[in-house]
Design a protein around this motif. Structure first.
Motif, short mmCIF file in Angstrom:
data_model
loop_
_atom_site.label_atom_id
_atom_site.label_comp_id
_atom_site.label_asym_id
_atom_site.label_seq_id
_atom_site.Cartn_x
_atom_site.Cartn_y
_atom_site.Cartn_z
N ASN A 144 2.68 17.86 -0.73
CA ASN A 144 3.18 18.29 -2.04
C ASN A 144 2.68 17.42 -3.19
N SER A 145 1.75 16.52 -2.93
CA SER A 145 1.40 15.56 -3.98
C SER A 145 -0.09 15.29 -4.05
N THR A 146 -0.59 15.15 -5.27
CA THR A 146 -1.96 14.68 -5.46
C THR A 146 -1.98 13.17 -5.60
N TYR A 147 -0.82 12.54 -5.74
CA TYR A 147 -0.64 11.09 -5.77
C TYR A 147 -1.56 10.38 -6.74
N PRO A 148 -1.51 10.74 -8.01
CA PRO A 148 -2.39 10.10 -8.99
C PRO A 148 -1.82 8.83 -9.62
N TYR A 149 -0.65 8.40 -9.20
CA TYR A 149 0.08 7.35 -9.92
C TYR A 149 -0.12 5.96 -9.37
N GLY A 150 -0.86 5.79 -8.31
CA GLY A 150 -1.09 4.46 -7.76
C GLY A 150 0.01 4.01 -6.84
N LYS A 151 0.21 2.70 -6.79
CA LYS A 151 1.12 2.07 -5.84
C LYS A 151 2.58 2.33 -6.20
N LEU A 152 3.35 2.83 -5.24
CA LEU A 152 4.79 3.02 -5.41
C LEU A 152 5.46 1.67 -5.21
N VAL A 153 6.23 1.21 -6.21
CA VAL A 153 6.82 -0.13 -6.14
C VAL A 153 8.34 -0.14 -6.23
N ALA A 154 8.97 0.97 -6.63
CA ALA A 154 10.43 1.00 -6.74
C ALA A 154 10.93 2.42 -6.48
N ILE A 155 12.13 2.50 -5.92
CA ILE A 155 12.75 3.80 -5.67
C ILE A 155 14.26 3.64 -5.78
N SER A 156 14.91 4.65 -6.35
CA SER A 156 16.37 4.66 -6.43
C SER A 156 16.84 6.10 -6.36
N PHE A 157 17.84 6.34 -5.52
CA PHE A 157 18.37 7.69 -5.33
C PHE A 157 19.50 7.97 -6.32
N HIS A 158 19.53 9.19 -6.84
CA HIS A 158 20.55 9.64 -7.78
C HIS A 158 21.93 9.49 -7.11
N PRO A 159 22.92 8.94 -7.81
CA PRO A 159 24.21 8.68 -7.18
C PRO A 159 25.05 9.92 -6.87
N THR A 160 24.81 11.04 -7.56
CA THR A 160 25.61 12.24 -7.30
C THR A 160 24.77 13.41 -6.79
N THR A 161 23.46 13.29 -6.82
CA THR A 161 22.56 14.32 -6.30
C THR A 161 21.60 13.63 -5.34
N PRO A 162 22.01 13.46 -4.06
CA PRO A 162 21.26 12.61 -3.14
C PRO A 162 19.84 13.07 -2.79
N ASN A 163 19.48 14.31 -3.10
CA ASN A 163 18.11 14.74 -2.83
C ASN A 163 17.16 14.42 -3.98
N VAL A 164 17.66 13.76 -5.03
CA VAL A 164 16.82 13.38 -6.17
C VAL A 164 16.63 11.87 -6.16
N ALA A 165 15.39 11.45 -6.27
CA ALA A 165 15.07 10.03 -6.35
C ALA A 165 14.15 9.81 -7.54
N VAL A 166 14.28 8.64 -8.15
CA VAL A 166 13.33 8.24 -9.19
C VAL A 166 12.38 7.24 -8.56
#
Length: 170
Positions: free
Chosen positions: A41-63
């Motif tokens: 699902n991704s072309t991954y143009p953003y480089g290295k993933l360094v941080a992730i946090s899941f939405h507190p009330t919608t668990p299928n959403v992450a930033v």
């Protein structure tokens, strides 16, 4: 007893199992790539993933925060990008959520020494805080900002490159 330990990177997501009674090498089992270079699902143009946090009330959403300053709100079930958050100019260092009476907000910190407050995962930035300048004589010194917010608090806490913990009223 077996202990599951997750070793994650965008290139080789892995899970390792260790036996609590043995010195054997861990058994490794591949984990599916939700978002990244190997994701369909991704072309991954953003480089290295360094941080992730899941939405507190919608668990299928992450930033997801990237090394180039990009922030993406992603549905981890589909891999679709819901929103591209624009505001940081350098590596994302910390992402945390605030659940307040007025709604859910997001705090992000970057190597650009800025902390942004967002309403949930929606552009534009609601407020920007700038960290104090370094007292170090070494301008190339690496620093890292960590964010923390306690439930019910009207302030958040951030580490600074000067070794301080800053309390910032929202």
């Amino acid at each position: 007893a077996l202990l599951l330990h997750r070793l994650w990177s965008p290139l080789t997501p892995m899970a390792s199992l260790w036996s609590g009674t043995s010195n054997l090498e861990p058994q490794r089992a591949s984990m599916p790539t939700i978002y990244g270079q190997n994701s369909p699902n991704s072309t991954y143009p953003y480089g290295k993933l360094v941080a992730i946090s899941f939405h507190p009330t919608t668990p299928n959403v992450a930033v997801l925060g990237f090394g180039n300053g990009a922030l993406l709100s992603v549905n981890i079930l589909t891999g679709n990008v819901d929103e591209k958050l624009v505001g940081h100019e350098d590596e994302i260092q910390s992402i945390t959520w605030l659940v307040r009476e007025t709604g859910v907000q997001l705090l992000t910190a970057g190597r650009d020494k800025k902390i942004h407050l967002w309403d949930a995962c929606i552009n534009p930035v609601v407020k920007t805080y700038t960290l104090p300048k370094s007292k170090s004589k070494d301008n190339n010194a690496k620093s890292w900002t960590t964010l923390f917010w306690a439930l019910g608090s009207d302030s958040f806490y951030a580490t600074s490159q000067n070794g301080e913990i800053l309390s910032v009223k929202i």
